[in-house]
Design a protein around this motif. Structure first.
Motif, short mmCIF file in Angstrom:
data_model
loop_
_atom_site.label_atom_id
_atom_site.label_comp_id
_atom_site.label_asym_id
_atom_site.label_seq_id
_atom_site.Cartn_x
_atom_site.Cartn_y
_atom_site.Cartn_z
N ALA A 176 0.83 -1.20 0.00
CA ALA A 176 0.00 0.00 0.00
C ALA A 176 0.87 1.25 0.00
N ASN A 177 1.92 1.23 0.81
CA ASN A 177 2.80 2.39 0.86
C ASN A 177 3.51 2.59 -0.47
N ASP A 178 3.87 1.46 -1.10
CA ASP A 178 4.54 1.57 -2.40
C ASP A 178 3.60 2.23 -3.42
N TYR A 179 2.34 1.84 -3.40
CA TYR A 179 1.36 2.44 -4.34
C TYR A 179 1.15 3.92 -4.02
N VAL A 180 1.19 4.24 -2.73
CA VAL A 180 1.04 5.66 -2.36
C VAL A 180 2.23 6.46 -2.89
N TYR A 181 3.41 5.94 -2.71
CA TYR A 181 4.58 6.63 -3.23
C TYR A 181 4.50 6.78 -4.74
N ALA B 235 -3.58 1.18 -3.49
CA ALA B 235 -3.12 1.27 -2.10
C ALA B 235 -4.27 1.01 -1.14
N ILE B 236 -5.42 1.59 -1.42
CA ILE B 236 -6.59 1.38 -0.56
C ILE B 236 -7.06 -0.07 -0.64
N SER B 237 -6.96 -0.66 -1.84
CA SER B 237 -7.37 -2.06 -1.99
C SER B 237 -6.47 -2.99 -1.18
N GLU B 238 -5.16 -2.72 -1.15
CA GLU B 238 -4.24 -3.56 -0.38
C GLU B 238 -4.46 -3.39 1.12
N LYS B 239 -4.72 -2.18 1.55
CA LYS B 239 -4.93 -1.91 2.97
C LYS B 239 -5.94 -0.77 3.10
N PRO B 240 -7.24 -1.13 3.26
CA PRO B 240 -8.31 -0.11 3.25
C PRO B 240 -8.13 1.01 4.27
N GLU B 241 -7.46 0.69 5.37
CA GLU B 241 -7.31 1.72 6.39
C GLU B 241 -6.08 2.59 6.16
#
Length: 280
Positions: free
Chosen positions: A31-36, A57-63
């Protein structure tokens, strides 16, 4: 034996917990990788791919707060304020730290100001200051939002007053129309009453004329009634004698008979009889 079984269960639980932690850590890392990745794409103004990265990123970790928050900001940059508001509200609800909540509510206030929802923006900025009272930028935006909300309230009040005045005017106009209709009805009733009185007078006049024609003159003018009777007596037709002529003739004949009678009396005295012929 029971002790051995307990140890095995404990080992299994620890192993399962470790695996779960590893999965969560892996999901968080992805998720962090997708955010970056999304942040990098935003820097390149590639909003379409940036949105896809944040969604992953939200799909990997919704929170993942960063994914929701950055996705909301990307919508805001594109001018898609409704979508941006939805994502930032998600971030504010999910956020745990005050710093995260402050940023989410601050940007929510900015979006509401863009949508001319000043009253709602005031509440958003207040929530942001509750989580970070030292932010002067949020405090400044709150002041602008309060001014905007007051102006909108005054405008709404003015519009309501105008609407009430229009309603009062419409009601007065309806009442005037009702009064005019009532007056027209009264005039019409009076006109009908006058027409009825006129018809009654005309009927009485016709009835009086009919009585005069039937030989019932009015008592108040007997002489005039007598003259009318004489005028209404039938005139003799051609070749016939009038009543006056007949009376005159009868009177003349009577005089003539008297003379003849006198002569007959004289002749009787002489002994001579004289015959008379009647010419009528």
């Amino acid at each position: 034996m029971k002790r051995i079984l307990y140890i095995l269960l404990l080992i299994t639980a620890v192993s399962f917990s470790q695996e779960k932690d590893k999965a969560e850590l892996l999901a968080l890392k992805k998720a962090n990788d997708y955010v970056y990745e999304g942040n990098d794409l935003i820097g390149k103004e590639d909003f379409v791919l940036a949105e896809m990265a944040y969604r992953k990123a939200i799909s990997e970790k919704p929170e993942t707060i960063a994914g929701m928050y950055n996705l909301g900001n990307s919508y805001y940059e594109k001018g898609a304020y409704n979508e941006a508001l939805f994502r930032l509200q998600q971030a504010a609800k999910t956020a745990i730290s005050k710093a995260e909540k402050h940023k989410a509510f601050h940007n929510i206030g900015n979006i509401l100001m863009k949508n001319k929802q000043c009253k709602e923006a005031v509440e958003a900025y207040k929530n942001a200051l509750r989580n970070n009272p030292t932010d002067d930028e949020t405090r400044y935006n709150l002041g602008l939002a309060k001014i905007c909300a007051e102006e909108q309230k005054n405008q709404d009040d003015q519009n309501q007053d105008d609407q009430n005045q229009d309603q009062d005017k419409n009601q007065d106009s309806q009442e005037d129309n009702q009064d005019q209709d009532k007056k027209n009805d009264e005039n019409k009733d009076q006109e009908n009453e006058d027409n009825k009185d006129g018809e009654d007078k005309e009927d009485k006049k016709d009835k009086g004329d009919e009585e005069d024609e039937n030989g019932k003159p009015e008592d108040k003018n007997k002489d005039q009634g007598k003259g009318d009777q004489e005028k209404e007596q039938p005139q003799p037709q051609q070749g016939q004698l009038s009543p006056q002529q007949i009376n005159s003739l009868l009177e003349a004949m009577s005089n003539q008979e008297q003379k003849i009678q006198e002569k007959m009396n004289e002749e009787k005295q002489k002994g001579v009889i004289i015959k008379t012929d009647k010419d009528w």
